[in-house]
Motif scaffolding. Structure first.
Motif, PDB file in Angstrom:
ATOM      1  N   UNK A 288       0.806  -1.221   0.000  1.00 41.46           N
ATOM      2  CA  UNK A 288       0.000   0.000   0.000  1.00 41.46           C
ATOM      3  C   UNK A 288       0.837   1.268   0.000  1.00 41.46           C
ATOM      4  N   UNK A 289       2.117   1.139   0.359  1.00 42.74           N
ATOM      5  CA  UNK A 289       2.964   2.312   0.501  1.00 42.74           C
ATOM      6  C   UNK A 289       3.379   2.566   1.934  1.00 42.74           C
ATOM      7  N   UNK A 290       2.752   1.869   2.883  1.00 40.17           N
ATOM      8  CA  UNK A 290       3.186   1.923   4.265  1.00 40.17           C
ATOM      9  C   UNK A 290       4.452   1.100   4.442  1.00 40.17           C
ATOM     10  N   UNK A 291       4.992   1.101   5.651  1.00 41.26           N
ATOM     11  CA  UNK A 291       6.213   0.322   5.865  1.00 41.26           C
ATOM     12  C   UNK A 291       6.373  -0.055   7.338  1.00 41.26           C
ATOM     13  N   UNK A 292       7.210  -1.099   7.545  1.00 39.51           N
ATOM     14  CA  UNK A 292       7.585  -1.542   8.884  1.00 39.51           C
ATOM     15  C   UNK A 292       9.034  -1.160   9.136  1.00 39.51           C
ATOM     16  N   UNK A 293       9.358  -0.908  10.403  1.00 42.29           N
ATOM     17  CA  UNK A 293      10.741  -0.729  10.820  1.00 42.29           C
ATOM     18  C   UNK A 293      11.016  -1.760  11.908  1.00 42.29           C
ATOM     19  N   UNK A 300      14.588  -7.650  23.318  1.00 39.23           N
ATOM     20  CA  UNK A 300      13.363  -7.839  22.540  1.00 39.23           C
ATOM     21  C   UNK A 300      13.564  -7.330  21.119  1.00 39.23           C
ATOM     22  N   UNK A 301      12.552  -7.594  20.287  1.00 38.31           N
ATOM     23  CA  UNK A 301      12.503  -7.048  18.934  1.00 38.31           C
ATOM     24  C   UNK A 301      11.319  -6.100  18.850  1.00 38.31           C
ATOM     25  N   UNK A 302      11.551  -4.908  18.342  1.00 38.33           N
ATOM     26  CA  UNK A 302      10.453  -3.938  18.190  1.00 38.33           C
ATOM     27  C   UNK A 302      10.130  -3.776  16.715  1.00 38.33           C
ATOM     28  N   UNK A 303       8.834  -3.678  16.421  1.00 35.13           N
ATOM     29  CA  UNK A 303       8.359  -3.484  15.051  1.00 35.13           C
ATOM     30  C   UNK A 303       7.427  -2.287  15.041  1.00 35.13           C
ATOM     31  N   UNK A 304       7.778  -1.288  14.249  1.00 36.62           N
ATOM     32  CA  UNK A 304       6.996  -0.056  14.180  1.00 36.62           C
ATOM     33  C   UNK A 304       6.274  -0.008  12.842  1.00 36.62           C
ATOM     34  N   UNK A 305       4.987   0.348  12.852  1.00 31.03           N
ATOM     35  CA  UNK A 305       4.164   0.410  11.644  1.00 31.03           C
ATOM     36  C   UNK A 305       3.928   1.872  11.285  1.00 31.03           C
ATOM     37  N   UNK A 306       4.149   2.198  10.008  1.00 28.87           N
ATOM     38  CA  UNK A 306       3.972   3.582   9.543  1.00 28.87           C
ATOM     39  C   UNK A 306       3.146   3.605   8.262  1.00 28.87           C
ATOM     40  N   UNK A 307       2.371   4.683   8.067  1.00 29.13           N
ATOM     41  CA  UNK A 307       1.546   4.793   6.851  1.00 29.13           C
ATOM     42  C   UNK A 307       2.397   5.103   5.632  1.00 29.13           C
ATOM     43  N   UNK A 316      -9.331   8.998   7.710  1.00 23.73           N
ATOM     44  CA  UNK A 316      -8.133   8.607   8.433  1.00 23.73           C
ATOM     45  C   UNK A 316      -8.281   7.234   9.086  1.00 23.73           C
ATOM     46  N   UNK A 317      -9.426   6.987   9.740  1.00 27.65           N
ATOM     47  CA  UNK A 317      -9.616   5.692  10.424  1.00 27.65           C
ATOM     48  C   UNK A 317      -9.525   4.531   9.451  1.00 27.65           C
ATOM     49  N   UNK A 318     -10.121   4.700   8.253  1.00 27.53           N
ATOM     50  CA  UNK A 318     -10.079   3.639   7.250  1.00 27.53           C
ATOM     51  C   UNK A 318      -8.646   3.409   6.762  1.00 27.53           C
ATOM     52  N   UNK A 319      -7.909   4.501   6.558  1.00 31.33           N
ATOM     53  CA  UNK A 319      -6.511   4.402   6.123  1.00 31.33           C
ATOM     54  C   UNK A 319      -5.673   3.671   7.159  1.00 31.33           C
ATOM     55  N   UNK A 320      -5.862   4.038   8.441  1.00 33.59           N
ATOM     56  CA  UNK A 320      -5.107   3.417   9.525  1.00 33.59           C
ATOM     57  C   UNK A 320      -5.426   1.928   9.620  1.00 33.59           C
ATOM     58  N   UNK A 321      -6.700   1.574   9.544  1.00 33.04           N
ATOM     59  CA  UNK A 321      -7.099   0.160   9.662  1.00 33.04           C
ATOM     60  C   UNK A 321      -6.507  -0.666   8.514  1.00 33.04           C
ATOM     61  N   UNK A 322      -6.611  -0.151   7.290  1.00 30.46           N
ATOM     62  CA  UNK A 322      -6.087  -0.904   6.143  1.00 30.46           C
ATOM     63  C   UNK A 322      -4.575  -1.114   6.262  1.00 30.46           C
ATOM     64  N   UNK A 323      -3.882  -0.052   6.704  1.00 30.56           N
ATOM     65  CA  UNK A 323      -2.426  -0.176   6.863  1.00 30.56           C
ATOM     66  C   UNK A 323      -2.085  -1.193   7.943  1.00 30.56           C
ATOM     67  N   UNK A 346       5.028  -4.707  19.083  1.00 29.89           N
ATOM     68  CA  UNK A 346       4.567  -4.130  17.818  1.00 29.89           C
ATOM     69  C   UNK A 346       3.837  -2.826  18.102  1.00 29.89           C
ATOM     70  N   UNK A 347       4.283  -1.769  17.442  1.00 28.68           N
ATOM     71  CA  UNK A 347       3.648  -0.458  17.580  1.00 28.68           C
ATOM     72  C   UNK A 347       2.817  -0.193  16.331  1.00 28.68           C
ATOM     73  N   UNK A 348       1.568  -0.702  16.345  1.00 26.63           N
ATOM     74  CA  UNK A 348       0.662  -0.404  15.232  1.00 26.63           C
ATOM     75  C   UNK A 348       0.299   1.084  15.273  1.00 26.63           C
ATOM     76  N   UNK A 349      -0.179   1.594  14.150  1.00 31.29           N
ATOM     77  CA  UNK A 349      -0.653   2.976  14.125  1.00 31.29           C
ATOM     78  C   UNK A 349      -1.858   3.080  15.052  1.00 31.29           C
TER      79      UNK A 349
END
Length: 563
Positions: A288-293, A300-307, A316-323, A346-349
């Motif tokens: 979709x164009x979003x990405x993980x870091x 531990x392992x940290x995973x950050x979610x970005x749009x 905005x809510x729909x965009x966040x949910x889809x990502x 995991x740090x979801x949006x």
């Protein structure tokens, strides 16, 4: 879901990939010089008992002593893995083990970093359809078998064929198999256990009693399930081995085994090489164009979610949910592919809706379903982070393919000498198949050169036999570890360029170490090229004038000159 297994058999290295819908989801690596020990059974000697840690250190013959927790010490001082006569109770490690005691253990977790292997005394011996537990009386069914009727049928069969005083785990492959097939697998495992027992009784500790099969055999036994449509290999020898194994394990599956002979390397043809490179990146892009870091720490392992570039189409809510939903599926794939274990945060949006949070958690749990390693999603914390755990058996993919960077004092990572060496070997093989050059000269960092050459020049000889070309390797201290230069040409001209010394030459050089096999001689190096100095062993650390007496492909002989 279409699943495939692709195997690349290289020089001293076997790589295997599991694809689902042509996407890489799992990667396996085995190298001759670094054999895995997880699953091996040893007779060990207790070296230390630590009541304060409720654990013991056990010498099993590896570089570092293994670690045994009190909860994993299910046997008493019988030394050969006999089951307890009573249920285990809370107790001190000092009640269970004493220093000097000999005990049979199995490696549950590979040595990682500075930590030794973790071992248990509750042994498990895997077969095609069953896993034998010779130290406990218990019957269990694989959690991947969902049909309750089939679970009950298999449980009844397992109870009927279970050897007295032992336990069985029924594997996923047992679905649909009759009682005689499972009983035959059980008899094989019991016979194997008896051999292990006899070795334990006759051999002094530390001793290896049972070694799990090599990677190809384990793939056929554990991963080549009926839902796998193709098992593709690029080696005629491995192809024949797989067919021979299937003769006894599952003859009906032989038609799904293929020998790859295309012009491109097999991992390149299937797009696996590029996927592996991406799997080592910190940032992972979503469609979709979003990405993980993805960041790794000791704890531990940290995973950050970005749009990222994804701006959505409605709100905005729909965009966040889809990502977040797309990220959940990709996180599960990355966790399997990179073999990330331990605690994962995991740090979801941020999502305002509780329903959206439930949807994302459900998507994550469903995507983790095919994972062979057990994971547990604990849900959202008070800080809005998702906490999960995954069973850790070995180092993750990055740790296996990388080594701490010598150029930035460990703050970054580079490919290891072994990985660069094997990639160079593959490139030479590919070039040799398509051009008419008589020879190749490889110039690289000395540590990479040593890996390409191998002990006593063994890997270099094998490379020349496979390619039919002369290959010369020259070390250059000034080169970056990942830089490799390959030049094609005539044997005569490249041979002259390859060797940094010549017969009769007198050089000033420092003796770096005694010769491993003949300590009377000393070892010096010129651009990574080894000079064996006759009688130089007593001059370690000193500078000498050395006359070169003989030049060979991978080293030269020299003698000390008085002036």
């Amino acid at each position: 879901m279409a699943r495939e297994i692709v195997v690349n058999a290289g020089l001293g290295e076997t790589r295997a990939a599991v694809l689902e819908e042509r996407r890489l989801v799992e990667f396996f690596l085995e190298r001759e010089l670094h054999q895995p020990v997880a699953g091996n059974i040893y007779k060990g000697r207790v070296e230390n008992v630590l009541p304060g840690m409720q654990a013991a250190f056990v010498n099993i013959g590896l570089e570092r002593n293994a670690f045994l927790y009190v909860d994993d010490a299910v046997t008493e001082d019988n030394g050969v893995g006999e089951p307890l006569d009573h249920p285990p109770r809370a107790r001190s490690i000092a009640e269970v083990l004493t220093v000097g005691q000999e005990i049979v253990v199995q490696v549950a977790k590979e040595p990682i970093g500075t930590k030794g292997a973790r071992v248990v005394t509750q042994l498990t011996i895997p077969g095609r359809y069953l896993v034998l537990m010779p130290t406990v009386e218990h019957v269990a069914i694989s959690r991947r078998i969902a049909d309750e009727h089939e679970r009950q049928r298999l449980k009844e069969i397992a109870r009927d064929i279970r050897p007295p005083g032992m336990g069985l785990i029924v594997r996923t492959l047992a679905v649909g198999k009759d009682k005689e097939t499972l009983a035959s697998d059980c008899r094989f495992l019991v016979d194997l256990w008896e051999k292990i027992r006899r070795r334990a009784e006759s051999q002094p500790a530390p001793a290896l009693l049972y070694k799990d099969f090599d990677l190809v055999h384990r793939l056929v036994r554990d991963e080549f399930t009926p839902d796998v449509s193709r098992f593709v290999v690029d080696s005629d020898q491995v192809y024949k081995t797989v067919l021979e194994l299937l003769n006894s394990l599952s003859p009906a599956m032989k038609s799904r085994v293929y020998l790859y002979s295309g012009p491109k390397p097999i991992f390149e043809f299937y797009g696996i090489e590029a996927e592996l490179e991406r799997s080592l990146n910190r940032r992972v892009w979503l469609q979709s164009g979003g990405y993980l870091v993805i960041d790794h720490t000791e704890a531990l392992t940290s995973i950050d979610v970005n749009t990222g570039r994804f701006i959505g189409t409605t709100n905005l809510e729909d965009t966040v949910l889809k990502t977040n939903l797309e990220a959940a599926a990709e996180i599960a794939r990355q966790v399997r592919l990179r073999d990330i274990g331990g605690i994962i945060i995991i740090d979801f949006i941020d999502m305002e809706s509780d329903e959206h949070r439930r949807l994302v958690l459900r998507a994550l749990q469903e995507a983790l379903g095919p994972d062979r390693n057990r994971s547990h999603v604990l849900g959202f914390t008070s800080l809005g982070l998702v906490e999960m755990t995954r069973k850790k058996v070995a180092e993750d993919l990055g740790a296996r393919l990388h080594r701490p960077c010598p150029y930035c004092d460990g703050t970054g990572r580079v490919l290891s000498e072994e990985t660069i060496a094997h990639a160079t070997q593959r490139e030479i093989e590919q070039r040799a198949a398509s051009d008419s050059a008589e020879a190749y000269l490889v110039t690289c960092h000395p540590q990479v050169a040593a890996q390409i050459i191998g002990p006593g020049g063994s890997l270099l000889r094998r490379l020349e036999e496979r390619t039919g070309k002369a290959v010369f390797v020259k070390g250059n201290e000034a080169m970056h570890l990942e830089d490799v230069k390959i030049v094609a040409g005539s044997r005569e001209e490249l041979e002259k360029e390859a060797f940094p010394v010549r017969e009769g030459q007198v050089l000033d050089m420092e003796v770096q170490e005694p010769h491993m096999a003949n300590p009377k001689d000393g070892i010096a190096r010129v651009d990574g090229y080894v000079i064996d100095i006759e009688g130089g062993g007593r001059y370690v650390g000193k500078k000498l004038k050395v006359e070169i007496t003989k030049v060979f492909r991978t080293y030269a002989k020299g003698r000390v000159r008085s002036s």
